[in-house]
Design a protein around this motif. Structure first.
Motif, PDB file in Angstrom:
ATOM      1  N   ARG A 139      21.071  60.301  70.109  1.00 21.80           N
ATOM      2  CA  ARG A 139      22.103  61.631  70.319  1.00 21.80           C
ATOM      3  C   ARG A 139      23.108  61.907  69.358  1.00 21.80           C
ATOM      4  NH1 ARG A 139      25.852  60.321  75.650  1.00 21.80           N
ATOM      5  NH2 ARG A 139      26.680  61.534  75.449  1.00 21.80           N
ATOM      6  N   SER A 140      24.121  62.445  69.064  1.00 22.35           N
ATOM      7  CA  SER A 140      24.853  62.563  67.829  1.00 22.35           C
ATOM      8  C   SER A 140      26.321  62.500  67.996  1.00 22.35           C
ATOM      9  CB  SER A 140      24.661  63.852  66.935  1.00 22.35           C
ATOM     10  OG  SER A 140      23.245  63.744  66.527  1.00 22.35           O
ATOM     11  N   PHE A 141      27.351  61.667  66.577  1.00 19.97           N
ATOM     12  CA  PHE A 141      28.015  61.476  66.644  1.00 19.97           C
ATOM     13  C   PHE A 141      28.485  61.649  65.499  1.00 19.97           C
ATOM     14  CE2 PHE A 141      25.684  58.096  69.008  1.00 19.97           C
ATOM     15  CZ  PHE A 141      26.851  58.130  70.736  1.00 19.97           C
ATOM     16  N   PRO A 142      30.200  62.020  65.477  1.00 19.33           N
ATOM     17  CA  PRO A 142      30.973  62.615  65.112  1.00 19.33           C
ATOM     18  C   PRO A 142      31.827  61.042  63.472  1.00 19.33           C
ATOM     19  CG  PRO A 142      32.781  62.094  66.283  1.00 19.33           C
ATOM     20  CD  PRO A 142      31.358  62.208  66.841  1.00 19.33           C
ATOM     21  N   ALA A 143      30.665  61.649  62.284  1.00 20.44           N
ATOM     22  CA  ALA A 143      30.913  60.400  61.459  1.00 20.44           C
ATOM     23  C   ALA A 143      30.091  60.036  60.587  1.00 20.44           C
ATOM     24  CB  ALA A 143      32.037  59.829  60.906  1.00 20.44           C
ATOM     25  N   VAL A 144      28.776  60.234  61.708  1.00 25.21           N
ATOM     26  CA  VAL A 144      27.438  59.633  61.061  1.00 25.21           C
ATOM     27  C   VAL A 144      26.355  60.435  61.714  1.00 25.21           C
ATOM     28  CG1 VAL A 144      27.439  57.247  61.714  1.00 25.21           C
ATOM     29  CG2 VAL A 144      27.691  58.742  63.903  1.00 25.21           C
ATOM     30  N   GLY A 145      26.686  62.523  61.214  1.00 27.16           N
ATOM     31  CA  GLY A 145      25.632  62.985  61.433  1.00 27.16           C
ATOM     32  C   GLY A 145      24.474  62.891  60.824  1.00 27.16           C
ATOM     33  N   TRP A 146      24.500  62.458  59.140  1.00 25.49           N
ATOM     34  CA  TRP A 146      23.545  62.426  58.416  1.00 25.49           C
ATOM     35  C   TRP A 146      22.889  60.790  58.860  1.00 25.49           C
ATOM     36  CZ3 TRP A 146      22.028  65.600  55.788  1.00 25.49           C
ATOM     37  CH2 TRP A 146      22.836  66.837  55.158  1.00 25.49           C
ATOM     38  N   TYR A 147      23.712  59.862  59.319  1.00 24.74           N
ATOM     39  CA  TYR A 147      22.819  58.920  59.828  1.00 24.74           C
ATOM     40  C   TYR A 147      22.224  59.150  61.191  1.00 24.74           C
ATOM     41  CZ  TYR A 147      21.813  54.513  62.333  1.00 24.74           C
ATOM     42  OH  TYR A 147      21.402  53.289  63.084  1.00 24.74           O
ATOM     43  N   ASN A 148      22.611  59.651  61.886  1.00 19.91           N
ATOM     44  CA  ASN A 148      21.853  60.951  63.177  1.00 19.91           C
ATOM     45  C   ASN A 148      20.864  61.223  62.852  1.00 19.91           C
ATOM     46  OD1 ASN A 148      24.981  61.722  64.173  1.00 19.91           O
ATOM     47  ND2 ASN A 148      23.818  59.982  65.110  1.00 19.91           N
ATOM     48  N   ALA A 149      21.097  62.214  61.500  1.00 22.92           N
ATOM     49  CA  ALA A 149      19.452  63.023  61.255  1.00 22.92           C
ATOM     50  C   ALA A 149      18.672  61.713  60.653  1.00 22.92           C
ATOM     51  CB  ALA A 149      19.745  63.941  59.553  1.00 22.92           C
ATOM     52  N   SER A 150      18.718  60.658  60.276  1.00 28.18           N
ATOM     53  CA  SER A 150      17.808  60.533  59.913  1.00 28.18           C
ATOM     54  C   SER A 150      16.613  59.373  60.578  1.00 28.18           C
ATOM     55  CB  SER A 150      18.326  58.923  58.492  1.00 28.18           C
ATOM     56  OG  SER A 150      19.187  58.319  59.413  1.00 28.18           O
ATOM     57  N   LYS A 151      17.775  59.060  61.630  1.00 29.36           N
ATOM     58  CA  LYS A 151      17.097  58.001  62.705  1.00 29.36           C
ATOM     59  C   LYS A 151      16.171  58.771  63.870  1.00 29.36           C
ATOM     60  CE  LYS A 151      18.089  54.098  61.392  1.00 29.36           C
ATOM     61  NZ  LYS A 151      17.098  53.238  61.533  1.00 29.36           N
ATOM     62  N   PHE A 152      17.384  61.076  64.434  1.00 31.03           N
ATOM     63  CA  PHE A 152      16.168  61.485  64.404  1.00 31.03           C
ATOM     64  C   PHE A 152      15.074  61.563  63.686  1.00 31.03           C
ATOM     65  CE2 PHE A 152      20.043  62.830  66.721  1.00 31.03           C
ATOM     66  CZ  PHE A 152      19.697  64.264  68.289  1.00 31.03           C
ATOM     67  N   ALA A 153      14.848  61.694  62.576  1.00 26.86           N
ATOM     68  CA  ALA A 153      13.446  61.667  62.181  1.00 26.86           C
ATOM     69  C   ALA A 153      13.023  60.495  62.411  1.00 26.86           C
ATOM     70  CB  ALA A 153      13.420  61.487  60.056  1.00 26.86           C
ATOM     71  N   VAL A 154      13.310  59.491  62.626  1.00 28.11           N
ATOM     72  CA  VAL A 154      12.704  58.056  63.037  1.00 28.11           C
ATOM     73  C   VAL A 154      11.887  58.534  64.363  1.00 28.11           C
ATOM     74  CG1 VAL A 154      12.738  55.844  63.792  1.00 28.11           C
ATOM     75  CG2 VAL A 154      13.660  55.947  61.503  1.00 28.11           C
ATOM     76  N   GLU A 155      12.390  59.073  65.445  1.00 27.16           N
ATOM     77  CA  GLU A 155      12.467  59.141  66.339  1.00 27.16           C
ATOM     78  C   GLU A 155      11.209  59.603  66.257  1.00 27.16           C
ATOM     79  OE1 GLU A 155      13.636  58.511  69.805  1.00 27.16           O
ATOM     80  OE2 GLU A 155      14.930  57.027  69.068  1.00 27.16           O
ATOM     81  N   GLY A 156      11.202  61.199  65.584  1.00 29.32           N
ATOM     82  CA  GLY A 156       9.982  62.101  65.768  1.00 29.32           C
ATOM     83  C   GLY A 156       8.649  62.034  65.155  1.00 29.32           C
ATOM     84  N   LEU A 157       8.698  60.990  64.293  1.00 28.26           N
ATOM     85  CA  LEU A 157       7.549  60.404  63.445  1.00 28.26           C
ATOM     86  C   LEU A 157       6.726  59.441  64.162  1.00 28.26           C
ATOM     87  CD1 LEU A 157       6.259  60.636  59.854  1.00 28.26           C
ATOM     88  CD2 LEU A 157       7.874  58.107  59.805  1.00 28.26           C
ATOM     89  N   SER A 158       8.107  58.584  64.907  1.00 25.57           N
ATOM     90  CA  SER A 158       7.531  57.484  65.657  1.00 25.57           C
ATOM     91  C   SER A 158       6.280  58.051  67.141  1.00 25.57           C
ATOM     92  CB  SER A 158       8.950  56.487  66.244  1.00 25.57           C
ATOM     93  OG  SER A 158       9.377  56.293  65.110  1.00 25.57           O
ATOM     94  N   GLU A 159       7.501  58.737  67.320  1.00 23.16           N
ATOM     95  CA  GLU A 159       6.405  59.916  68.912  1.00 23.16           C
ATOM     96  C   GLU A 159       5.040  60.703  68.470  1.00 23.16           C
ATOM     97  OE1 GLU A 159       8.064  62.448  70.733  1.00 23.16           O
ATOM     98  OE2 GLU A 159      10.350  61.602  71.562  1.00 23.16           O
ATOM     99  N   ALA A 160       4.963  61.284  67.067  1.00 28.48           N
ATOM    100  CA  ALA A 160       4.379  61.149  66.643  1.00 28.48           C
ATOM    101  C   ALA A 160       2.309  60.702  66.350  1.00 28.48           C
ATOM    102  CB  ALA A 160       4.059  62.235  65.518  1.00 28.48           C
ATOM    103  N   LEU A 161       3.306  60.334  65.399  1.00 31.66           N
ATOM    104  CA  LEU A 161       2.551  58.177  64.721  1.00 31.66           C
ATOM    105  C   LEU A 161       1.642  57.353  66.321  1.00 31.66           C
ATOM    106  CD1 LEU A 161       1.097  56.715  62.839  1.00 31.66           C
ATOM    107  CD2 LEU A 161       3.433  55.236  63.509  1.00 31.66           C
ATOM    108  N   ALA A 162       2.976  57.729  67.712  1.00 31.18           N
ATOM    109  CA  ALA A 162       1.428  56.483  68.878  1.00 31.18           C
ATOM    110  C   ALA A 162       1.151  58.406  69.166  1.00 31.18           C
ATOM    111  CB  ALA A 162       3.391  56.950  69.797  1.00 31.18           C
ATOM    112  N   GLN A 163       1.219  59.663  68.637  1.00 31.58           N
ATOM    113  CA  GLN A 163      -0.154  59.785  69.937  1.00 31.58           C
ATOM    114  C   GLN A 163      -1.166  59.867  68.955  1.00 31.58           C
ATOM    115  OE1 GLN A 163       1.412  63.700  71.375  1.00 31.58           O
ATOM    116  NE2 GLN A 163       3.204  63.406  71.103  1.00 31.58           N
TER     117      GLN A 163
END
Length: 283
Positions: A139-163
Motif C-alpha cells: 500500500r502507498s503513502f504520501p511522500a514515498v510514492g517512488w519508493y512504493n513504486a520500487s517495492k510494488f515492482a519487487v512484489e510483482g517480480l517475486s510473485e512471478a519468480l516464485a511460480q
C-alpha cells in the motif's frame, strides 16, 4: 547448516540477519559497498564469514562477489536481497536522477543479483530467495510514492519468480516490514531539498516526510527480533510467500485487502460486464 549470501549486510536488516544466522550455526557471505563496513562482522567469526564488496548496480562486482562465495563455501542455500534505499518527496517534487538511482538499486540491482545466482540454484535444484519489500510494497503513502513504486515492482517480480522456480526446488519469500529502527529513514534515504518543496503538498507529502525524519530510531519495529523471524523462516521447510513484520506491517497488509474490496464492490456488476458476451462470441 545453511549458507547465506546477504546484500546490504553492513547495517539494518542485513547486519542483524547475518548475526542471527551466525548464532544459529550458519555461514554467511556478507556484502556491502564498503568492505571496511564489514570488518567487525568478519572478525566475529572468520571461519564462517566471508566478505565481498558489492554495489548491486555494478555487474562486475556481482560476478566477483559470487566467485568469492563459491570459492569460499562452494555454493549457497539462501540469497537475501536486502540492499535498498528510501526516497522522501511528493511525486511531482522528486528529482529524476534520485528516482532512477532508487529504481536501479531497489529493483534492477535486486533482479541482477538474483539472475546471477539463479543458474547455480537451478543446478543444485534447491535454494531460497528472500527479497526485502515493505508494507510500502502493498500500500502507498504520501511522500514515498517512488519508493512504493520500487517495492510494488519487487512484489510483482517475486510473485512471478516464485511460480517459475517452485518446480525447480527454489522457493521465494517476500519480507514486508512496517516501520523499523533501521537506517531506512536516515542516511539511506534521499529527500527533496526544502527549497524545492512545493507548498501545495505541505500537508500531505511534506507532513509525512517530517514524521519519517522525526521518528528515525524511534520506530516500533525491532530489527533483531525481525532477524530472528526471518532466520526461522529460512530454516522452515515450508516458508510462506509473504512475511509481514511488525504490527503495522501485518495490520497494513490486511487493511489493504479490505480497502480494495470496499473500493471495487459497488461496481462489481459493471466490472464483470466488461467481458465479451459468451453467446455472441461463440456464434
Amino acid at each position: 547448516m545453511k549458507t547465506w549470501f546477504i546484500t546490504g549486510a553492513s547495517r539494518g536488516f542485513g547486519r542483524e540477519v547475518a548475526l542471527e544466522a551466525l548464532r544459529r550455526g550458519d555461514r554467511v557471505v556478507a556484502t556491502a559497498r564498503s568492505l571496511n563496513a564489514l570488518d567487525d562482522l568478519v572478525a566475529s567469526d572468520p571461519e564462517r564469514v566471508a566478505a565481498a564488496q558489492l554495489d548491486v548496480t555494478k555487474p562486475d562486482e556481482i560476478a566477483r562477489s559470487i566467485e568469492i562465495a563459491r570459492d569460499r563455501f562452494g555454493s549457497i542455500n539462501i540469497l537475501f536481497n536486502n540492499a535498498g534505499i528510501g526516497h522522501f518527496a511528493a511525486i511531482e517534487e522528486s528529482d529524476d536522477a534520485h528516482v532512477r538511482r532508487l529504481m536501479e538499486i531497489n529493483v534492477f540491482g535486486l533482479a541482477a543479483v538474483t539472475k546471477a545466482w539463479l543458474p547455480h540454484l537451478r543446478e543444485q535444484r534447491s535454494g531460497l530467495i528472500i527479497n526485502t519489500s515493505s508494507i510500502g510494497g502493498i500500500r502507498s503513502f504520501p511522500a514515498v510514492g517512488w519508493y512504493n513504486a520500487s517495492k510494488f515492482a519487487v512484489e510483482g517480480l517475486s510473485e512471478a519468480l516464485a511460480q517459475e522456480t517452485e518446480p525447480l526446488g527454489i522457493k521465494v519469500v517476500i519480507v514486508e516490514p512496517g516501520p523499523f529502527a533501521t537506517d531506512w529513514a536516515g542516511n539511506s534515504a534521499a529527500e527533496v531539498p526544502d527549497a524545492d518543496a512545493i507548498a501545495d503538498y505541505d500537508q500531505t507529502a511534506g507532513k509525512q516526510r517530517r514524521t519519517f525524519r522525526e521518528n528515525v530510531g524511534q520506530e516500533p519495529g525491532d530489527p533483531a527480533k525481525a532477524a530472528r523471524v526471518i532466520v526461522d523462516v529460512a530454516h522452515d521447510d515450508h516458508p510462506p510467500l509473504r512475511l509481514p513484520l511488525g504490527n503495522f506491517g501485518y495490520d497494513g497488509l490486511l487493511e489493504k485487502f479490505d480497502m480494495v474490496r470496499k473500493d471495487v464492490a459497488p461496481r462489481e456488476a459493471a466490472s464483470r460486464g466488461a467481458d465479451r458476451d459468451r453467446r455472441a462470441s461463440d456464434a
